[in-house]
Design a protein around this motif. Structure first.
Motif, PDB file in Angstrom:
ATOM      1  N   GLN A 261       0.823  -1.205   0.000  1.00 48.11           N
ATOM      2  CA  GLN A 261       0.000   0.000   0.000  1.00 48.11           C
ATOM      3  C   GLN A 261       0.863   1.264   0.000  1.00 48.11           C
ATOM      4  N   VAL A 262       1.942   1.242   0.779  1.00 48.19           N
ATOM      5  CA  VAL A 262       2.846   2.397   0.822  1.00 48.19           C
ATOM      6  C   VAL A 262       3.476   2.613  -0.553  1.00 48.19           C
ATOM      7  N   THR A 263       3.882   1.534  -1.193  1.00 49.46           N
ATOM      8  CA  THR A 263       4.448   1.639  -2.544  1.00 49.46           C
ATOM      9  C   THR A 263       3.435   2.265  -3.489  1.00 49.46           C
ATOM     10  N   ALA A 264       2.173   1.853  -3.386  1.00 49.63           N
ATOM     11  CA  ALA A 264       1.128   2.424  -4.240  1.00 49.63           C
ATOM     12  C   ALA A 264       0.944   3.919  -3.958  1.00 49.63           C
ATOM     13  N   VAL A 265       1.021   4.312  -2.685  1.00 52.56           N
ATOM     14  CA  VAL A 265       0.922   5.729  -2.315  1.00 52.56           C
ATOM     15  C   VAL A 265       2.028   6.518  -3.009  1.00 52.56           C
ATOM     16  N   PHE A 266       3.244   5.973  -2.990  1.00 53.07           N
ATOM     17  CA  PHE A 266       4.381   6.676  -3.587  1.00 53.07           C
ATOM     18  C   PHE A 266       4.276   6.711  -5.111  1.00 53.07           C
ATOM     19  N   VAL A 267       3.825   5.631  -5.731  1.00 52.82           N
ATOM     20  CA  VAL A 267       3.665   5.613  -7.182  1.00 52.82           C
ATOM     21  C   VAL A 267       2.692   6.707  -7.612  1.00 52.82           C
ATOM     22  N   ARG A 268       1.630   6.863  -6.865  1.00 50.30           N
ATOM     23  CA  ARG A 268       0.599   7.841  -7.221  1.00 50.30           C
ATOM     24  C   ARG A 268       0.983   9.281  -6.882  1.00 50.30           C
ATOM     25  N   ASN A 269       1.749   9.484  -5.815  1.00 49.25           N
ATOM     26  CA  ASN A 269       1.925  10.841  -5.298  1.00 49.25           C
ATOM     27  C   ASN A 269       3.334  11.410  -5.376  1.00 49.25           C
ATOM     28  N   ASP A 270       4.332  10.596  -5.672  1.00 55.99           N
ATOM     29  CA  ASP A 270       5.707  11.088  -5.803  1.00 55.99           C
ATOM     30  C   ASP A 270       5.875  11.682  -7.197  1.00 55.99           C
ATOM     31  N   LYS A 271       5.449  12.935  -7.341  1.00 59.41           N
ATOM     32  CA  LYS A 271       5.373  13.585  -8.657  1.00 59.41           C
ATOM     33  C   LYS A 271       6.727  13.736  -9.339  1.00 59.41           C
ATOM     34  N   ASP A 272       7.783  14.002  -8.559  1.00 62.79           N
ATOM     35  CA  ASP A 272       9.097  14.206  -9.174  1.00 62.79           C
ATOM     36  C   ASP A 272       9.918  12.916  -9.263  1.00 62.79           C
TER      37      ASP A 272
END
Length: 164
Positions: A130-141
């Motif tokens: 789930q954390v990985t999915a959060v980062f895939v979606r929200n780590d814009k740069d």
């Protein structure tokens, strides 16, 4: 809008209100449980205990900092209304403040970014996937970390959708 569309919108609104009431009741119960003396106020130790009981890892120093933000009347305690977030103006502003506090808790090394490890260490409710999915979606740069702006945008996204 068709009758069916209005009915569906009304149902969604009713469900959202019911969810808000459940959250408010849960917060009231958490406050009541933490306020063991019955003063209607929480000190650092009581606030710390609430977070520990909900598996939110933090330090007493972080609690002091959070209390400085939430303690609107600057008496050194958090009242029930301060705990519940009452009287903080527009809901969007309140959400921004909550996102800011959550960011400070998760950014354990205070470098201005949240890593996957920091997020995993501060919440027991999210899995690594789930954390990985959060980062895939929200780590814009794409730097592998969430900046404060990326984090706040993520936390406030649903609020913006509801307001529009």
């Amino acid at each position: 809008m068709s009758k069916g569309g209005r009915g569906a919108a009304a149902n969604v609104l009713m469900l959202k209100k019911a969810e808000n009431r459940r959250q408010e009741l849960a917060l009231k119960e958490a406050f009541k449980k933490a306020d063991t003396i019955g003063t209607g106020k929480l000190g650092v130790e009581e606030y710390y205990k609430i977070l520990q009981e909900h598996n939110i890892s933090t330090t007493r120093e972080e609690i002091v900092h959070l209390m400085e933000i939430a303690d609107k009347d600057r008496d050194g305690f958090i009242t029930r209304s301060e705990f519940m977030g009452c009287g903080q103006g527009k809901a969007g502003n309140n959400m921004q403040q909550k996102a800011e506090m959550a960011f400070r808790i998760m950014d354990s090394n205070n470098d201005g970014f949240i890593t996957k490890r920091e997020m995993l260490n501060t919440t027991s409710k999210l899995t690594e996937k789930q954390v990985t999915a959060v980062f895939v979606r929200n780590d814009k740069d794409g730097d592998g970390k969430l900046s404060k702006e990326e984090f706040k945008e993520m936390m406030c996204r649903d609020k913006k959708i509801q307001e529009n």
